[in-house]
Design a protein around this motif. Structure first.
Motif, PDB file in Angstrom:
ATOM      1  N   THR A  22      26.284  28.313  40.957  1.00  0.00           N
ATOM      2  CA  THR A  22      26.471  29.185  42.111  1.00  0.00           C
ATOM      3  C   THR A  22      25.247  29.081  43.015  1.00  0.00           C
ATOM      4  O   THR A  22      24.120  29.161  42.546  1.00  0.00           O
ATOM      5  CB  THR A  22      26.652  30.650  41.665  1.00  0.00           C
ATOM      6  N   ARG A  23      25.501  28.912  44.290  1.00  0.00           N
ATOM      7  CA  ARG A  23      24.395  28.820  45.237  1.00  0.00           C
ATOM      8  C   ARG A  23      23.905  30.219  45.583  1.00  0.00           C
ATOM      9  O   ARG A  23      24.677  31.135  45.766  1.00  0.00           O
ATOM     10  CB  ARG A  23      24.835  28.132  46.520  1.00  0.00           C
ATOM     11  N   ILE A  24      22.616  30.342  45.713  1.00  0.00           N
ATOM     12  CA  ILE A  24      22.016  31.595  46.109  1.00  0.00           C
ATOM     13  C   ILE A  24      21.784  31.527  47.621  1.00  0.00           C
ATOM     14  O   ILE A  24      21.116  30.611  48.113  1.00  0.00           O
ATOM     15  CB  ILE A  24      20.685  31.855  45.370  1.00  0.00           C
ATOM     16  N   ARG A  25      22.382  32.457  48.330  1.00  0.00           N
ATOM     17  CA  ARG A  25      22.228  32.468  49.777  1.00  0.00           C
ATOM     18  C   ARG A  25      21.283  33.597  50.164  1.00  0.00           C
ATOM     19  O   ARG A  25      21.399  34.714  49.687  1.00  0.00           O
ATOM     20  CB  ARG A  25      23.581  32.677  50.453  1.00  0.00           C
TER      21      ARG A  25
END
Length: 67
Positions: free
Chosen positions: A60-63
């Protein structure tokens, strides 16, 4: 370096192994184009076919919103 290993064996009273590793890996395994290590084939499938083992999901990308 080979002399160092022989000297260490002598000091530790360890018998010399029957065969020294030559550094050459199994010639039947392909070489990784990125790191040069030997690859282990886990599955072979025909072009256009779906592999049985699906790749793991991307992390999961951390934005970070800085607005």
């Amino acid at each position: 370096m080979g002399g160092d290993i022989a000297r260490a064996r002598e000091l530790l009273a360890v018998a010399k192994p029957d065969s020294e590793p030559t550094g050459a890996a199994d010639p039947g395994k392909p070489i990784c184009p990125c790191c040069g290590g030997r690859m282990i084939i886990i599955e072979v499938f025909e072009r256009g076919c779906t592999p049985r083992q699906r790749p793991t999901a991307a992390t999961t990308r951390i934005r970070i919103d800085t607005s």
